[in-house]
Design an enzyme around this catalytic site. Structure first.
Site, mmCIF file in Angstrom:
data_model
loop_
_atom_site.group_PDB
_atom_site.id
_atom_site.type_symbol
_atom_site.label_atom_id
_atom_site.label_comp_id
_atom_site.label_asym_id
_atom_site.label_seq_id
_atom_site.Cartn_x
_atom_site.Cartn_y
_atom_site.Cartn_z
ATOM 1 N N ASP A 258 0.951 -1.313 -0.204
ATOM 2 C CA ASP A 258 0.003 0.027 -0.116
ATOM 3 C C ASP A 258 1.092 1.188 0.024
ATOM 4 O O ASP A 258 0.374 2.277 -0.059
ATOM 5 C CB ASP A 258 -0.993 0.048 1.346
ATOM 6 C CG ASP A 258 -0.391 0.132 2.477
ATOM 7 O OD1 ASP A 258 1.068 -0.205 2.545
ATOM 8 O OD2 ASP A 258 -1.047 0.055 3.624
ATOM 9 N N SER A 259 2.122 1.209 0.024
ATOM 10 C CA SER A 259 3.157 2.251 -0.187
ATOM 11 C C SER A 259 2.865 2.818 -1.604
ATOM 12 O O SER A 259 3.238 3.980 -1.957
ATOM 13 C CB SER A 259 4.455 1.738 -0.089
ATOM 14 O OG SER A 259 4.869 0.740 -0.743
ATOM 15 N N ASP B 198 -1.049 -6.111 -0.544
ATOM 16 C CA ASP B 198 -1.482 -5.577 0.815
ATOM 17 C C ASP B 198 -2.990 -5.417 1.023
ATOM 18 O O ASP B 198 -3.450 -4.922 0.077
ATOM 19 C CB ASP B 198 -0.883 -4.338 0.990
ATOM 20 C CG ASP B 198 0.143 -4.165 1.910
ATOM 21 O OD1 ASP B 198 0.280 -4.813 2.732
ATOM 22 O OD2 ASP B 198 1.130 -3.132 1.934
ATOM 23 N N LYS C 96 -1.101 -9.487 2.672
ATOM 24 C CA LYS C 96 -0.353 -8.949 3.804
ATOM 25 C C LYS C 96 -1.127 -8.142 4.624
ATOM 26 O O LYS C 96 -1.954 -7.344 3.852
ATOM 27 C CB LYS C 96 0.972 -8.468 3.239
ATOM 28 C CG LYS C 96 1.845 -7.542 4.668
ATOM 29 C CD LYS C 96 3.294 -7.439 4.188
ATOM 30 C CE LYS C 96 3.102 -5.926 3.693
ATOM 31 N NZ LYS C 96 2.698 -4.735 4.490
ATOM 32 N N GLU D 43 -1.339 -5.553 8.427
ATOM 33 C CA GLU D 43 -0.478 -5.265 9.252
ATOM 34 C C GLU D 43 -1.139 -5.209 10.755
ATOM 35 O O GLU D 43 -2.398 -5.331 10.849
ATOM 36 C CB GLU D 43 -0.516 -3.429 9.289
ATOM 37 C CG GLU D 43 0.494 -3.113 8.123
ATOM 38 C CD GLU D 43 0.561 -1.593 8.076
ATOM 39 O OE1 GLU D 43 0.507 -0.875 8.926
ATOM 40 O OE2 GLU D 43 1.037 -1.126 7.018
ATOM 41 N N GLU E 165 9.267 -4.448 10.412
ATOM 42 C CA GLU E 165 9.762 -2.965 9.836
ATOM 43 C C GLU E 165 10.391 -2.259 10.713
ATOM 44 O O GLU E 165 9.487 -2.081 11.959
ATOM 45 C CB GLU E 165 8.396 -2.377 8.985
ATOM 46 C CG GLU E 165 8.779 -0.995 8.577
ATOM 47 C CD GLU E 165 7.934 -0.480 7.710
ATOM 48 O OE1 GLU E 165 6.826 -1.041 7.153
ATOM 49 O OE2 GLU E 165 8.124 0.874 7.125
HETATM 50 O O1 KIV Z 1 3.424 -1.132 1.400
HETATM 51 C C1 KIV Z 1 4.675 -1.587 1.699
HETATM 52 O O2 KIV Z 1 5.434 -1.236 0.564
HETATM 53 C C2 KIV Z 1 5.124 -2.600 2.690
HETATM 54 C C3 KIV Z 1 6.596 -2.788 2.667
HETATM 55 C C4 KIV Z 1 7.092 -1.508 3.301
HETATM 56 C C5 KIV Z 1 6.842 -3.789 3.390
HETATM 57 O O3 KIV Z 1 4.262 -2.768 3.398
#
Ligand code: KIV
Length: 282
Positions: free
Chosen positions: A59-60, A98, A128, A130, A196
């Protein structure tokens, strides 16, 4: 210019690789370090695929692609659209997408609905999310229903408002909590965990305390693998944390190309003869 449908499937690496599966990924615990990178577009996914064991559609993307100040505004639609693009470019790597903020926290049922939608609509293998101990029931619910889960602990960007920013975990007072998070996500059935922004000694303790691969970002070489955001790694994003190593300076190359193009349009040296169609006699 190649389109997504014309992306070559030839590998750039010498040795042919098999498609990475979740069990094969988990089996690399303590072995050869796992190479992971983010990707958000088909062609970048194709390039990364030649080297990576895992591609994360993180989600970055909200920050590095869509110009958001943080990841909180990212939607399911963003993740699905970029997940679909990456799946068109990736062949061998395990693709993980994510879960965006707000798509999984409410209940295990809501998480299942959104995670299964991501898997159905993108064709990715895993998701993924969090969270540590508080997300264990959700991870258990998903994993028991056929959805491989990569967890994400330590610095959790989606919790930036409660944490007061993107804060690395260095204070020894909270280390036991983070280790408990790692153990909880493993016990719930996560196949791997992103760690992280934690101190090296803590990363080492986490890695030695769990039987699943730890994938570090700002978490030292003590992890079982590493991940970086692609745009940070190639020098295409202006603000990068100290833990990022830049392996290229794409921004400089792009500025140079754009300014040479603009100059040549202005002085009419582009397009030249070789870029120009000639009349064809019928
Ligand atoms: O969103 C992302 O790019 C991430 C990485 C920083 C692991 O979660």
């Amino acid at each position: 210019m190649s389109t997504t449908s014309t992306i070559s499937k030839e590998s750039q690496s010498a040795a042919p690789r098999k498609k990475m599966t979740v069990p094969n990924f988990t089996a690399r615990k303590g072995g050869e370090p796992l190479v992971c990178l983010t990707a958000y577009t088909a062609h970048v996914a194709h390039l990364v695929d030649a080297q990576a064991d895992m591609i994360l559609v993180g989600d970055s993307l909200g920050m590095v692609i869509h110009g958001m100040p943080n990841t909180l505004g990212v939607t399911m639609e963003h993740m699905i659209m970029h997940g679909q693009a990456v799946m068109r470019g990736a062949e061998k790597s395990l693709v993980v997408v994510d879960m965006p903020f707000g798509s999984f926290e409410e209940s295990p049922e809501v998480a299942f609905r959104n995670a299964s939608r991501i898997i159905k609509e993108t064709g990715c293998t895993a998701i993924k999310l969090e969270g540590g101990r508080e997300m264990a029931p959700t991870i258990r619910h998903l994993a028991a229903r056929g959805i491989p889960v990569m967890a994400h602990i330590g610095l959790m960007p989606q919790q930036m408002n409660t944490a007061g920013g993107f804060k690395a975990v260095r204070d020894e007072d909270v280390w036991e909590d983070v280790i408990a998070d790692a153990k909880a996500v493993e016990a719930a059935g996560a196949f791997s965990v992103v760690v992280e922004g934690v101190a090296e000694k803590l990363a080492d303790k986490i890695t030695r305390n769990v039987g699943i691969p730890t994938i570090g970002i700002g978490a030292s070489a003590q992890c079982d693998g590493q991940i970086l955001v692609f745009e940070d790694m190639i020098g295409l994003f202006p603000r990068v944390p100290t833990f990022v190593k830049r392996y290229g300076n794409m921004e400089e190359m792009m500025i140079d190309a754009i300014s040479r193009y603009a100059g040549e349009v202005r002085d009419r040296s582009f397009p030249a003869d070789e870029h120009t169609y000639k009349a064809k006699k019928s």
